[in-house]
Design an enzyme around this catalytic site. Sequence first.
Site, PDB file in Angstrom:
ATOM      1  N   HIS A 145       0.790  -1.232   0.000  1.00 12.45           N
ATOM      2  CA  HIS A 145       0.000   0.000   0.000  1.00 12.45           C
ATOM      3  C   HIS A 145       0.829   1.292   0.000  1.00 12.45           C
ATOM      4  O   HIS A 145       0.762   2.095  -0.927  1.00 12.45           O
ATOM      5  CB  HIS A 145      -0.888   0.048   1.251  1.00 12.45           C
ATOM      6  CG  HIS A 145      -1.720  -1.170   1.502  1.00 12.45           C
ATOM      7  ND1 HIS A 145      -2.871  -1.442   0.804  1.00 12.45           N
ATOM      8  CD2 HIS A 145      -1.571  -2.187   2.396  1.00 12.45           C
ATOM      9  CE1 HIS A 145      -3.412  -2.565   1.256  1.00 12.45           C
ATOM     10  NE2 HIS A 145      -2.636  -3.038   2.227  1.00 12.45           N
TER      11      HIS A 145
HETATM   12  C1  BDR Z   1      -3.075   0.623   5.432  1.00 12.57           C
HETATM   13  O1  BDR Z   1      -3.250   0.141   6.761  1.00 12.57           O
HETATM   14  C2  BDR Z   1      -2.025  -0.245   7.314  1.00 12.57           C
HETATM   15  O2  BDR Z   1      -2.121  -1.524   7.878  1.00 12.57           O
HETATM   16  C3  BDR Z   1      -0.992  -0.166   6.220  1.00 12.57           C
HETATM   17  O3  BDR Z   1       0.225   0.322   6.735  1.00 12.57           O
HETATM   18  C4  BDR Z   1      -1.588   0.809   5.228  1.00 12.57           C
HETATM   19  O4  BDR Z   1      -1.246   2.143   5.521  1.00 12.57           O
HETATM   20  C5  BDR Z   1      -3.734  -0.327   4.472  1.00 12.57           C
HETATM   21  O5  BDR Z   1      -5.089  -0.441   4.758  1.00 12.57           O
END
Ligand code: BDR
Length: 313
Positions: free
Chosen positions: A242
């Site tokens: 992400h």
């Molecule tokens: C987001 O949530 C976190 O667990 C990750 O770092 C990312 O920013 C994804 O949903």
Amino acid sequence: MTQAIIIDTDPGQDDALAILLALAAPKVLDVRAIVAVAGNVPLPLTQLNARRLVDLSGRRDVPVYAGCAAPMERPLITAENVHGHTGVDGYDWPDTQTPLQDQGGVDFLIEALLAAGEREITLCTLGPLTNIAMALLKEPRCARGINEIVMMGGGCFEGGNTTPAAEFNILVDPHAADIVFKSSLSLTLIPLDLTHKALATPARIDRIAALGNETGKACAGMLRYFNRHDVEKYGSEGAPLHDPCVIAYLMQPDMFGGKTVNVEIETASPLTMGMTVMDWWRVTDRAPNCTVMNTIDADGYFDLLSDHLARLP
Ligand code: BDR
Ligand code: CA
């Protein structure tokens, strides 16, 4: 010309790769500071992890601040089930050398943005939006220094990853997100619709492992750890990577595509709390307030990552 950025983050393995990517690109990105927020793990760990990453990158010129320890109105939700107890499980981290700055993260954001020229600084947010919303509430004039906020969060057609309706970063602090989305600032969102196309497959991780530097070893270890949860959850070839998409978007925007639409945040319904309600088909007359990216050149993204991680120690 470099773009001045401040990274607001809750590391997290994917935050870790985002931070390293930014720190590896000093000719493109002038990282003014890293501000930690509570999210994936509690604040004492997210600020520690941010300092660990600065150490690993050899960029100890970049200061690290600790912002808010809890969301504005709701109790903190964390995600150790995804990220492990440290938040950055998968690598054996040495003791930290980089100190934590004394000033609080929200006060730092206010001071830096007030001191900046008009629209000088781009905020890159990789976690819950608590620090940003608190700064805007406490000192609305700091908005003048913000060029743009590029955020990882939310989802449209992909729904949520933490509840059926909500993505983690927005769910943790929907009230903060609501303030940011109503701010009239220039907003770009990298939602799950995009990140679910950017998978850390075994072949892509092997390439990072083979870089031969300590950064490659740390990143491959973290990514292998991160993959174990998501591969089972989604039945995919790899976990969605992400947060580095935010940094990659600033470095190479031509790899991304999207559309400017209205996005509002659900803050009342227990069923859909934290949902990013996107008017993708423009079926309302609500004014567009956010550019939502939903396509990525995934091979180009992992090329960019590998090429830059190779430049670090
Ligand atoms: C987001 O949530 C976190 O667990 C990750 O770092 C990312 O920013 C994804 O949903
Ligand atoms: Ca994150």
